[in-house]
Design a protein around this motif. Structure first.
Motif, PDB file in Angstrom:
ATOM      1  N   LEU A  67       1.049  -1.232  -0.039  1.00  0.00           N
ATOM      2  CA  LEU A  67      -0.027  -0.159  -0.113  1.00  0.00           C
ATOM      3  C   LEU A  67       0.623   1.186  -0.126  1.00  0.00           C
ATOM      4  O   LEU A  67       2.063   1.163   0.253  1.00  0.00           O
ATOM      5  CB  LEU A  67      -0.905   0.090   1.312  1.00  0.00           C
ATOM      6  CG  LEU A  67      -1.983  -1.173   1.299  1.00  0.00           C
ATOM      7  CD1 LEU A  67      -2.692  -1.240   2.443  1.00  0.00           C
ATOM      8  CD2 LEU A  67      -2.930  -1.066  -0.144  1.00  0.00           C
ATOM      9  N   PRO A  68       0.150   2.545  -0.261  1.00  0.00           N
ATOM     10  CA  PRO A  68       1.132   3.713  -0.329  1.00  0.00           C
ATOM     11  C   PRO A  68       1.285   4.397   0.870  1.00  0.00           C
ATOM     12  O   PRO A  68       0.969   5.630   0.951  1.00  0.00           O
ATOM     13  CB  PRO A  68       0.274   4.451  -1.536  1.00  0.00           C
ATOM     14  CG  PRO A  68      -0.909   4.161  -1.091  1.00  0.00           C
ATOM     15  CD  PRO A  68      -1.085   2.731  -0.882  1.00  0.00           C
ATOM     16  N   TYR A  69       1.630   3.744   1.669  1.00  0.00           N
ATOM     17  CA  TYR A  69       1.667   3.820   3.337  1.00  0.00           C
ATOM     18  C   TYR A  69       3.309   4.167   3.719  1.00  0.00           C
ATOM     19  O   TYR A  69       4.050   3.224   3.793  1.00  0.00           O
ATOM     20  CB  TYR A  69       0.823   3.080   4.305  1.00  0.00           C
ATOM     21  CG  TYR A  69      -0.578   3.087   3.941  1.00  0.00           C
ATOM     22  CD1 TYR A  69      -1.169   3.996   3.199  1.00  0.00           C
ATOM     23  CD2 TYR A  69      -1.272   1.883   4.535  1.00  0.00           C
ATOM     24  CE1 TYR A  69      -2.553   3.802   2.997  1.00  0.00           C
ATOM     25  CE2 TYR A  69      -2.578   1.952   4.334  1.00  0.00           C
ATOM     26  CZ  TYR A  69      -3.163   2.972   3.657  1.00  0.00           C
ATOM     27  OH  TYR A  69      -4.727   2.896   3.457  1.00  0.00           O
ATOM     28  N   LEU A  70       3.433   5.231   4.632  1.00  0.00           N
ATOM     29  CA  LEU A  70       4.646   5.212   5.361  1.00  0.00           C
ATOM     30  C   LEU A  70       4.259   5.475   6.805  1.00  0.00           C
ATOM     31  O   LEU A  70       3.244   6.315   7.291  1.00  0.00           O
ATOM     32  CB  LEU A  70       5.506   6.641   4.801  1.00  0.00           C
ATOM     33  CG  LEU A  70       6.730   6.964   5.572  1.00  0.00           C
ATOM     34  CD1 LEU A  70       7.836   6.177   4.983  1.00  0.00           C
ATOM     35  CD2 LEU A  70       6.900   8.363   5.827  1.00  0.00           C
ATOM     36  N   LEU A  71       4.937   4.546   7.832  1.00  0.00           N
ATOM     37  CA  LEU A  71       4.822   4.765   9.162  1.00  0.00           C
ATOM     38  C   LEU A  71       6.185   5.649   9.393  1.00  0.00           C
ATOM     39  O   LEU A  71       7.346   5.428   9.261  1.00  0.00           O
ATOM     40  CB  LEU A  71       5.161   3.672   9.895  1.00  0.00           C
ATOM     41  CG  LEU A  71       3.586   2.724  10.375  1.00  0.00           C
ATOM     42  CD1 LEU A  71       4.089   1.624  10.872  1.00  0.00           C
ATOM     43  CD2 LEU A  71       2.622   3.582  11.062  1.00  0.00           C
ATOM     44  N   SER A  72       5.841   6.424  10.654  1.00  0.00           N
ATOM     45  CA  SER A  72       6.931   7.378  11.117  1.00  0.00           C
ATOM     46  C   SER A  72       6.915   7.307  12.713  1.00  0.00           C
ATOM     47  O   SER A  72       5.638   7.343  13.145  1.00  0.00           O
ATOM     48  CB  SER A  72       7.178   8.536  10.644  1.00  0.00           C
ATOM     49  OG  SER A  72       5.752   9.437  11.025  1.00  0.00           O
ATOM     50  N   CYS A  73       7.791   7.265  13.192  1.00  0.00           N
ATOM     51  CA  CYS A  73       8.034   7.502  14.915  1.00  0.00           C
ATOM     52  C   CYS A  73       8.874   8.475  15.210  1.00  0.00           C
ATOM     53  O   CYS A  73       9.808   8.766  14.866  1.00  0.00           O
ATOM     54  CB  CYS A  73       8.049   6.058  15.527  1.00  0.00           C
ATOM     55  SG  CYS A  73       9.570   5.275  15.409  1.00  0.00           S
ATOM     56  N   SER A  74       8.643   8.901  16.597  1.00  0.00           N
ATOM     57  CA  SER A  74       9.412  10.072  17.222  1.00  0.00           C
ATOM     58  C   SER A  74       9.384  10.319  18.363  1.00  0.00           C
ATOM     59  O   SER A  74       8.766   9.340  19.333  1.00  0.00           O
ATOM     60  CB  SER A  74       8.604  11.206  16.385  1.00  0.00           C
ATOM     61  OG  SER A  74       9.007  12.372  17.023  1.00  0.00           O
ATOM     62  N   ASP A  75      10.443  11.243  18.912  1.00  0.00           N
ATOM     63  CA  ASP A  75      10.524  11.547  20.307  1.00  0.00           C
ATOM     64  C   ASP A  75       9.510  12.196  20.757  1.00  0.00           C
ATOM     65  O   ASP A  75       9.450  12.422  21.879  1.00  0.00           O
ATOM     66  CB  ASP A  75      11.719  12.284  20.611  1.00  0.00           C
ATOM     67  CG  ASP A  75      13.237  11.589  20.258  1.00  0.00           C
ATOM     68  OD1 ASP A  75      12.991  10.319  19.899  1.00  0.00           O
ATOM     69  OD2 ASP A  75      14.126  12.252  20.468  1.00  0.00           O
ATOM     70  N   ASP A  76       8.412  12.618  19.987  1.00  0.00           N
ATOM     71  CA  ASP A  76       7.252  13.316  20.600  1.00  0.00           C
ATOM     72  C   ASP A  76       6.189  11.885  20.949  1.00  0.00           C
ATOM     73  O   ASP A  76       5.027  12.415  21.474  1.00  0.00           O
ATOM     74  CB  ASP A  76       6.514  14.080  19.329  1.00  0.00           C
ATOM     75  CG  ASP A  76       5.931  13.332  18.217  1.00  0.00           C
ATOM     76  OD1 ASP A  76       6.143  12.132  18.357  1.00  0.00           O
ATOM     77  OD2 ASP A  76       5.754  13.735  17.162  1.00  0.00           O
TER      78      ASP A  76
END
Length: 312
Positions: free
Chosen positions: A111-120
């Motif tokens: 699928l055209p999906y990107l996951l991102s994760c953060s210090d937030d």
């Protein structure tokens, strides 16, 4: 059953601190992102640098190929995600994705999906066919989220690793986690999915100096891998060989038998701390990123995953 392993260094390149490495699925390329804010594409066959460009003045902690679009996506401490065409180096998209450092991105396999994760402490799902709009926000971690990884056997689910000490399992359709895997005594830096037959497992690495193997169905830890002398920074299960690879700020690469969980090999290339592993499915090559450069090794063994059974 002892593994007969041969490990051959194919590529070595000194550089500033490497924060991520990713292998291209069809070209002999590795994508390297640096603490200095630069990304490079190296051809590990010809040993030539194909591309190099400055993304930002901040560390680029994660960079991935999206090969089906001829793109590179980068995530950095300036809170921005940037997308480039890797043939022309044209910037396709740039947007502020989080309110703090971005630690990791993961690309959905279909699928055209990107996951991102953060210090937030937040995970976000982005749809590039909707002009990179955020289509889901996942909350529940109480500290920095260090890595996210899609489950290759059930791509509607993914795992996250956090410095709150928990690994959480999520469904892309729900903003809250399905369940958590608790067992590490300190923060969790890294995760990797693997399976034996139809049975799904998860591998994790932590600031408690250990890696753990988890049975996702029973939600239990089936093995703890002890031996590193500092934080475990990256983990992976080899695509073809029944081995687990863990790396650490102690500078060592540990190779474990995935059947017996015995430590089989210990590698140290003298490039100080190891930060990242990049591996291509259906490949015997593994890339490692260090404080002082990048190494690609070719691993061959006497056994494949098909010839062993994982002992839980």
């Amino acid at each position: 059953m002892p593994l007969s392993l041969t490990i051959e260094k194919e590529f070595a390149q000194n550089s500033e601190r490497v924060k991520s490495v990713d292998q291209h699925p069809t070209e002999p390329w590795i994508l390297v992102s640096l603490y200095s804010g630069t990304v490079c594409i190296w051809n590990y066959q010809s040993q030539v640098m194909e591309k190099s460009f400055k993304v930002t003045e901040s560390p680029v902690r994660s960079a991935k190929f999206i090969a089906r679009k001829n793109w590179i996506v980068t995530a950095s401490d300036d809170k921005y995600i940037r997308v480039y065409n890797y043939d022309t180096v044209e910037k396709i998209k740039e947007y502020e994705a989080h309110t703090d450092f971005i630690r990791s991105v993961a690309i959905h396999p279909t699928l055209p999906y990107l996951l991102s994760c953060s210090d937030d402490k937040v995970i976000k799902l982005w749809d590039w066919e909707k002009d990179w709009s955020c289509i889901q926000i996942f909350k529940g971690h109480s500290h920095y989220v260090m890595q996210v990884a899609f489950n290759p056997k059930d791509t509607n689910t993914f795992a996250s690793a956090s410095l709150d000490g928990a690994i959480k399992i999520w469904n892309i359709g729900s903003p809250t986690a399905e369940f958590a895997l608790d067992g590490h005594s300190k923060g969790v830096n890294c995760i990797d999915y693997f399976s034996r037959g139809d049975k799904p497992y998860l591998l994790s690495g932590s600031d408690d100096f250990t890696a753990k193997v988890w049975d996702i169905e029973t939600k239990s830890c089936v093995q703890t891998l002890e031996g590193h002398e500092h934080n475990v920074t990256a983990v992976c299960v080899h695509a073809e060989l029944p081995i687990i690879i863990t790396v650490s700020e102690d500078g060592n690469i540990h190779i474990w038998n995935a059947t017996t969980f015995r430590l089989e090999n210990k590698l140290n290339y003298g490039l100080e701390r190891v930060w990242t592993i990049g591996q291509l499915k259906e490949s015997n090559k593994v890339a490692f990123g260090f404080d002082k450069g990048t190494i690609v090794v070719k691993m061959n063994g006497s056994h494949t995953w098909d010839s062993v059974d994982l002992q839980a």
